[in-house]
Design an enzyme around this catalytic site. Structure first.
Site, PDB file in Angstrom:
ATOM      1  N   THR A 124      -7.090   2.294  70.890  1.00 46.65           N
ATOM      2  CA  THR A 124      -6.439   1.115  70.495  1.00 46.65           C
ATOM      3  C   THR A 124      -7.819   0.118  69.776  1.00 46.65           C
ATOM      4  OG1 THR A 124      -5.821  -0.710  71.629  1.00 46.65           O
ATOM      5  CG2 THR A 124      -7.317   0.517  72.821  1.00 46.65           C
ATOM      6  N   ASP A 125      -7.188  -0.684  69.179  1.00 45.87           N
ATOM      7  CA  ASP A 125      -7.842  -1.676  68.481  1.00 45.87           C
ATOM      8  C   ASP A 125      -8.493  -2.681  69.409  1.00 45.87           C
ATOM      9  OD1 ASP A 125      -5.690  -3.496  69.344  1.00 45.87           O
ATOM     10  OD2 ASP A 125      -5.171  -4.025  67.484  1.00 45.87           O
ATOM     11  N   GLU A 126      -7.969  -2.636  70.741  1.00 51.75           N
ATOM     12  CA  GLU A 126      -8.825  -3.598  71.817  1.00 51.75           C
ATOM     13  C   GLU A 126     -10.142  -3.317  72.046  1.00 51.75           C
ATOM     14  OE1 GLU A 126      -6.190  -4.654  75.111  1.00 51.75           O
ATOM     15  OE2 GLU A 126      -4.356  -4.683  73.915  1.00 51.75           O
ATOM     16  N   TYR A 167      -8.695  -2.656  80.945  1.00 47.19           N
ATOM     17  CA  TYR A 167      -7.911  -1.613  80.203  1.00 47.19           C
ATOM     18  C   TYR A 167      -8.706  -0.999  79.032  1.00 47.19           C
ATOM     19  CZ  TYR A 167      -5.162   0.065  76.197  1.00 47.19           C
ATOM     20  OH  TYR A 167      -4.566   1.071  75.617  1.00 47.19           O
ATOM     21  N   LYS A 199     -10.768   2.264  77.596  1.00 40.70           N
ATOM     22  CA  LYS A 199     -10.466   3.255  76.370  1.00 40.70           C
ATOM     23  C   LYS A 199     -11.569   3.143  75.628  1.00 40.70           C
ATOM     24  CE  LYS A 199      -6.894   4.340  74.958  1.00 40.70           C
ATOM     25  NZ  LYS A 199      -6.154   5.654  75.160  1.00 40.70           N
ATOM     26  N   TYR A 226       2.448 -16.319  77.574  1.00 45.99           N
ATOM     27  CA  TYR A 226       1.069 -16.747  77.969  1.00 45.99           C
ATOM     28  C   TYR A 226       0.214 -17.767  77.332  1.00 45.99           C
ATOM     29  CZ  TYR A 226       1.535 -12.072  80.795  1.00 45.99           C
ATOM     30  OH  TYR A 226       1.708 -11.215  81.447  1.00 45.99           O
ATOM     31  N   PRO A 279      -5.726 -13.771  82.316  1.00 47.88           N
ATOM     32  CA  PRO A 279      -7.475 -13.957  82.487  1.00 47.88           C
ATOM     33  C   PRO A 279      -8.202 -13.097  81.331  1.00 47.88           C
ATOM     34  CG  PRO A 279      -6.328 -13.331  84.478  1.00 47.88           C
ATOM     35  CD  PRO A 279      -5.257 -13.182  83.557  1.00 47.88           C
TER      36      PRO A 279
HETATM   37  P1  NAD Z   1       2.859   4.379  77.996  1.00 44.55           P
HETATM   38  O1  NAD Z   1       2.020   3.561  79.354  1.00 44.55           O
HETATM   39  O2  NAD Z   1       3.978   4.063  77.542  1.00 44.55           O
HETATM   40  O3  NAD Z   1       2.521   6.026  78.223  1.00 44.55           O
HETATM   41  C1  NAD Z   1       1.602   6.728  78.955  1.00 44.55           C
HETATM   42  C2  NAD Z   1       2.072   8.070  79.162  1.00 44.55           C
HETATM   43  O4  NAD Z   1       0.860   8.678  79.887  1.00 44.55           O
HETATM   44  C3  NAD Z   1       3.086   7.958  80.284  1.00 44.55           C
HETATM   45  O5  NAD Z   1       4.126   9.046  80.082  1.00 44.55           O
HETATM   46  C4  NAD Z   1       2.274   8.407  81.718  1.00 44.55           C
HETATM   47  O6  NAD Z   1       3.341   9.207  82.730  1.00 44.55           O
HETATM   48  C5  NAD Z   1       1.376   9.117  81.068  1.00 44.55           C
HETATM   49  N1  NAD Z   1       0.113   9.389  82.120  1.00 44.55           N
HETATM   50  C6  NAD Z   1      -0.416   8.353  82.675  1.00 44.55           C
HETATM   51  N2  NAD Z   1      -1.421   8.900  83.381  1.00 44.55           N
HETATM   52  C7  NAD Z   1      -1.301  10.139  83.131  1.00 44.55           C
HETATM   53  C8  NAD Z   1      -2.322  11.331  83.644  1.00 44.55           C
HETATM   54  N3  NAD Z   1      -3.338  10.994  84.604  1.00 44.55           N
HETATM   55  N4  NAD Z   1      -1.822  12.549  83.240  1.00 44.55           N
HETATM   56  C9  NAD Z   1      -0.902  12.817  82.424  1.00 44.55           C
HETATM   57  N5  NAD Z   1      -0.047  12.045  82.122  1.00 44.55           N
HETATM   58  C10 NAD Z   1      -0.469  10.602  82.469  1.00 44.55           C
HETATM   59  O7  NAD Z   1       1.617   4.209  76.809  1.00 44.55           O
HETATM   60  P2  NAD Z   1       1.824   4.169  75.194  1.00 44.55           P
HETATM   61  O8  NAD Z   1       1.919   2.516  75.116  1.00 44.55           O
HETATM   62  O9  NAD Z   1       2.737   5.165  74.926  1.00 44.55           O
HETATM   63  O10 NAD Z   1       0.354   4.502  74.736  1.00 44.55           O
HETATM   64  C11 NAD Z   1       0.145   5.894  74.588  1.00 44.55           C
HETATM   65  C12 NAD Z   1      -1.414   5.763  74.050  1.00 44.55           C
HETATM   66  O11 NAD Z   1      -1.631   5.046  72.797  1.00 44.55           O
HETATM   67  C13 NAD Z   1      -2.384   5.273  75.175  1.00 44.55           C
HETATM   68  O12 NAD Z   1      -3.720   6.244  75.226  1.00 44.55           O
HETATM   69  C14 NAD Z   1      -2.796   3.842  74.435  1.00 44.55           C
HETATM   70  O13 NAD Z   1      -3.944   3.505  74.850  1.00 44.55           O
HETATM   71  C15 NAD Z   1      -2.465   4.081  73.017  1.00 44.55           C
HETATM   72  N6  NAD Z   1      -2.272   3.061  72.308  1.00 44.55           N
HETATM   73  C16 NAD Z   1      -1.234   2.212  72.758  1.00 44.55           C
HETATM   74  C17 NAD Z   1      -0.749   1.036  71.778  1.00 44.55           C
HETATM   75  C18 NAD Z   1       0.398   0.357  72.211  1.00 44.55           C
HETATM   76  O14 NAD Z   1       0.773  -0.697  71.419  1.00 44.55           O
HETATM   77  N7  NAD Z   1       1.318   0.852  73.033  1.00 44.55           N
HETATM   78  C19 NAD Z   1      -1.522   0.859  70.685  1.00 44.55           C
HETATM   79  C20 NAD Z   1      -2.574   1.522  70.228  1.00 44.55           C
HETATM   80  C21 NAD Z   1      -3.072   2.556  71.033  1.00 44.55           C
HETATM   81  O1  DAU Z   2      -3.596  -3.863  70.601  1.00 44.14           O
HETATM   82  C1  DAU Z   2      -3.014  -2.594  71.036  1.00 44.14           C
HETATM   83  C2  DAU Z   2      -2.637  -2.656  72.348  1.00 44.14           C
HETATM   84  O2  DAU Z   2      -1.534  -3.359  72.446  1.00 44.14           O
HETATM   85  C3  DAU Z   2      -2.376  -1.369  73.252  1.00 44.14           C
HETATM   86  O3  DAU Z   2      -3.802  -0.707  73.246  1.00 44.14           O
HETATM   87  C4  DAU Z   2      -1.950  -1.629  74.633  1.00 44.14           C
HETATM   88  O4  DAU Z   2      -1.801  -0.284  75.330  1.00 44.14           O
HETATM   89  C5  DAU Z   2      -0.796  -2.254  74.391  1.00 44.14           C
HETATM   90  O5  DAU Z   2      -0.255  -2.816  75.849  1.00 44.14           O
HETATM   91  C6  DAU Z   2      -1.031  -3.428  73.773  1.00 44.14           C
HETATM   92  O6  DAU Z   2      -1.576  -4.723  74.318  1.00 44.14           O
HETATM   93  P1  DAU Z   2      -1.501  -6.144  74.259  1.00 44.14           P
HETATM   94  O7  DAU Z   2      -2.051  -6.833  75.625  1.00 44.14           O
HETATM   95  O8  DAU Z   2      -1.713  -6.826  73.072  1.00 44.14           O
HETATM   96  O9  DAU Z   2       0.173  -5.896  74.459  1.00 44.14           O
HETATM   97  P2  DAU Z   2       1.215  -6.878  75.620  1.00 44.14           P
HETATM   98  O10 DAU Z   2       2.605  -6.574  74.936  1.00 44.14           O
HETATM   99  O11 DAU Z   2       1.034  -6.781  77.071  1.00 44.14           O
HETATM  100  O12 DAU Z   2       0.978  -8.413  75.268  1.00 44.14           O
HETATM  101  C7  DAU Z   2       1.102  -8.580  73.706  1.00 44.14           C
HETATM  102  C8  DAU Z   2       0.561 -10.298  73.684  1.00 44.14           C
HETATM  103  O13 DAU Z   2       1.780 -11.187  74.280  1.00 44.14           O
HETATM  104  C9  DAU Z   2      -0.701 -10.573  74.317  1.00 44.14           C
HETATM  105  O14 DAU Z   2      -1.370 -11.611  73.559  1.00 44.14           O
HETATM  106  C10 DAU Z   2      -0.256 -11.198  75.648  1.00 44.14           C
HETATM  107  C11 DAU Z   2       1.130 -11.695  75.494  1.00 44.14           C
HETATM  108  N1  DAU Z   2       2.085 -11.413  76.404  1.00 44.14           N
HETATM  109  C12 DAU Z   2       2.568 -10.463  77.110  1.00 44.14           C
HETATM  110  C13 DAU Z   2       3.594 -10.489  78.007  1.00 44.14           C
HETATM  111  C14 DAU Z   2       3.704  -9.068  78.646  1.00 44.14           C
HETATM  112  C15 DAU Z   2       2.917 -12.737  76.854  1.00 44.14           C
HETATM  113  O15 DAU Z   2       2.707 -14.026  76.378  1.00 44.14           O
HETATM  114  N2  DAU Z   2       3.690 -12.852  78.029  1.00 44.14           N
HETATM  115  C16 DAU Z   2       4.204 -11.653  78.493  1.00 44.14           C
HETATM  116  O16 DAU Z   2       5.022 -11.672  79.321  1.00 44.14           O
END
Ligand code: NAD
Ligand code: DAU
Length: 353
Positions: free
Chosen positions: A133-135, A159, A163, A216, A291
């Site tokens: 992730t970019d985070e 988180y 990562k 938020y 936070p």
């Molecule tokens: P998600 O939370 O939707 O899915 C995670 C999956 O991993 C689930 O199916 C869960 O059951 C499985 N899992 C969790 N713990 C496990 C374990 N111990 N063993 C086996 N399986 C397990 O997550 P996502 O949003 O699909 O993200 C997938 C990957 O991409 C993550 O590594 C996340 O850090 C990365 N990522 C996500 C985003 C985003 O915007 N969602 C952006 C950049 C990178």
């Molecule tokens: O940047 C990549 C990341 O993006 C991934 O690594 C993470 O797995 C993924 O969850 C996501 O993280 P964010 O924290 O950016 O995503 P989220 O959807 O939780 O929140 C996006 C933005 O919106 C963030 O600034 C928080 C805000 N937010 C989120 C929720 C859930 C709100 O304002 N209200 C909300 O209820």
């Protein structure tokens, strides 16, 4: 040939598996622990498809990993499995340490043992692709240049720290043991099968239910948004042609403040499913900030374009329209994920805000 995917029942993993099998006949072994975020309904279209082998298990289970690698002999491991939600990491970081750090360590060790025993072309072709992730890069000032692959690691949440640790382990397993790794760091994804704890799907499902849309703080936090299908195509590109040991940033060239995202979702719903009560934006409420909330992420995705010719296919306008239409067409999927534990999460995160 076969690939092993971890976390393939989650949001991005399931999109990846579906896209992969839509474009190739190479089988996928899909290892997923089915936490709250894992959902086999995402993969319903693959029921009875012999190319998809689902295994219910944990990446922390070394014996299981070794037996899967020995049995299926994959040419690549694509590691998506993680605890992925920042707010959950604030309420309960332990699971993030366990899966994201210890789980990645166990997977790396199992992959290393397997790869060490490979010979010739199989050994040369093997890849361990770590999805990150970019985070990990921390937060940017408003006018700072976007994150490049050499930006310092400055993770701010449990988180992103977990990562970041996993990225470091992957890097070390390459430098020390020679494991042929690839790492991709991607920005915020959105699209089908996105669990409605994250901003975009939460806003869609709450709006349709006439519930508050909780932004938020001031809502001026900036994220770079990428349609999930573009993330999947970028991963396929890096797996096919990425240079071993390299990191590639993946982004949508689409920085937007959260407030604009929520207004865009409301405007689309006003068009596609107008409410008798008036515009959906009436439901927007500003709640207590997250936070340690990172103010801005931005991805410089020039390296993947320069080296591998990848650029996103969707604009935000096209991707968000597809996404909202998908949620409107999949009310049953939404209803199913909203049952049980999901309701407990909403109480944990939002009641005191
Ligand atoms: P998600 O939370 O939707 O899915 C995670 C999956 O991993 C689930 O199916 C869960 O059951 C499985 N899992 C969790 N713990 C496990 C374990 N111990 N063993 C086996 N399986 C397990 O997550 P996502 O949003 O699909 O993200 C997938 C990957 O991409 C993550 O590594 C996340 O850090 C990365 N990522 C996500 C985003 C985003 O915007 N969602 C952006 C950049 C990178
Ligand atoms: O940047 C990549 C990341 O993006 C991934 O690594 C993470 O797995 C993924 O969850 C996501 O993280 P964010 O924290 O950016 O995503 P989220 O959807 O939780 O929140 C996006 C933005 O919106 C963030 O600034 C928080 C805000 N937010 C989120 C929720 C859930 C709100 O304002 N209200 C909300 O209820």
């Amino acid at each position: 040939m076969t690939i092993l995917v971890t976390g393939g029942a989650g949001f991005i993993g399931s999109n990846f598996v579906l896209d992969w099998l839509a474009q190739s006949d190479e089988p996928v072994v899909n290892l997923d622990a089915l936490t709250y975020a894992g959902n086999l309904q995402n993969l319903a279209a693959l029921q009875g498809d012999a190319r998809h082998i689902f295994v219910h298990g944990d990446i922390g289970d070394r014996a299981l990993l070794e037996s899967l690698l020995a049995e299926h002999r994959p040419r690549a491991v694509l590691h998506f499995a993680a605890e992925s939600h920042v707010d959950r990491s604030i309420h309960g970081p332990a699971a993030f340490i366990k899966t994201n750090i210890e789980g990645t360590f166990t997977l790396l060790e199992a992959a290393r043992g397997y790869w060490n025993a490979l010979q010739g072309d199989d050994r040369a072709a093997f890849r361990f692709h770590h999805v990150s992730t970019d985070e990990v890069y921390g937060s940017l000032a408003p006018d700072a240049p976007a994150f490049t692959e050499t930006h310092p690691y400055e993770p701010n949440s449990p988180y992103s720290a977990s990562k970041a640790a996993s990225d470091h382990l992957v890097r070390a397993w390459h430098h020390t043991y020679g494991l042929p790794v690839l790492t991709t760091n991607c920005s915020n994804n959105y699209g089908p099968y996105h669990f409605p704890e994250k901003l975009i799907p939460l806003m869609i499902v709450n709006a349709l239910a006439g519930k508050p849309l909780p932004i938020y703080g001031d809502g001026m936090q900036v994220r770079d948004w990428l349609y999930v299908g573009d993330h999947c195509s970028a991963i396929r590109t890096v797996l096919a042609r990425g240079r071993v040991g390299e990191v590639y940033n993946i982004g949508g060239w689409n920085e937007m403040p959260n407030r604009d995202i929520v207004h865009a979702v409301c405007a689309l719903l006003d068009e596609l499913r107008p409410s008798a009560e008036g515009p959906y934006a009436r439901l927007i409420t500003h709640v207590k900030d997250r936070p340690g909330h990172d103010r801005r992420y931005a991805i410089d995705a020039r390296k993947i374009e320069r080296e591998l010719g990848w650029r996103p296919a969707e604009t935000f306008a096209s991707g968000i329209r597809k996404t909202v239409l998908w949620y409107l067409d999949h009310a049953e999927w939404v209803a199913n994920v909203q049952s049980g534990g999901y309701r407990d999460w909403l109480a944990t995160n939002y009641t005191a805000r």
